[in-house]
Design an enzyme around this catalytic site. Sequence first.
Site, mmCIF file in Angstrom:
data_model
loop_
_atom_site.group_PDB
_atom_site.id
_atom_site.type_symbol
_atom_site.label_atom_id
_atom_site.label_comp_id
_atom_site.label_asym_id
_atom_site.label_seq_id
_atom_site.Cartn_x
_atom_site.Cartn_y
_atom_site.Cartn_z
ATOM 1 N N CYS A 140 -24.344 0.542 -3.746
ATOM 2 C CA CYS A 140 -24.643 0.988 -2.386
ATOM 3 C C CYS A 140 -26.068 1.539 -2.408
ATOM 4 O O CYS A 140 -26.967 0.893 -2.936
ATOM 5 C CB CYS A 140 -23.605 1.972 -1.874
ATOM 6 S SG CYS A 140 -23.274 3.378 -2.957
ATOM 7 N N ALA A 141 -26.306 2.713 -1.849
ATOM 8 C CA ALA A 141 -27.650 3.284 -1.870
ATOM 9 C C ALA A 141 -27.900 4.061 -3.165
ATOM 10 O O ALA A 141 -28.826 3.762 -3.924
ATOM 11 C CB ALA A 141 -27.863 4.177 -0.657
#
Length: 244
Positions: A140-141
């Site tokens: 994800c981030a």
Amino acid sequence: MTTRHLTFERLHNFRDLGGYPAADGRSVRWGLLYRSDSLGKITSPADLDRLQALGVRTVIDLRYPWEIAAKGRVPDFDGLTYHNLSIEHRPYDQAEIDPDVDPWRYLADRFAEVAEDGVKEIREALDVITAAEAPLAFHCASGKDRTGLVAALVLTLLGVHEDDIAADFARTELATPHFIAEWHAAHPGRTLRWPGYGRAPETVVRLALADLATRYGSVEGYVTGTLGVDRDQLAALRARLLTA
């Protein structure tokens, strides 16, 4: 000895999920399944070469499309299959979490929302992981929450003990100082309101797994009942990712 944390110039949370003891005296195979912070941060030839040298040919990006538009995605290369499966549907700003609330309960509640809202995408992610014929990386981030939930689900299905799953989740804390620095660089002039930003204590994933068990009977009950993954696919997942 195989290294769990792998060094990149721009990535701070890329690691191998192999080596954990699992079901029936087996263990998770090294070099097949990786979790990471955003591969969109790969901007140097050296980092891209390192990713390719690991044999990664499938990437699952768990971020929102608007995050990818703003921050970029993994650079394309020959043989790469890329999937954007945004499992979160209720965005929130972790930097603005109220310091007076129980932050770990708050985050576990967000995990529960993702498990509820992201049924389609989580199922697709498990399908891709099961079917991949070469090493795969998902991210994800920060590689913390959305990535942490998918990692916890997969490891649970493989028969990895909750203590090891919780310890794996907490390994993200080695990267917390980098995430705080990245936040400040991206938001000059803003105040980081939540002192727990970038943290990943074991408590969060333990609460999330307990919530799934309470609501669905077990984590496997969530996967087989709500996600609709059948026994044949579970067997295929274990055959692919566990030692003989």
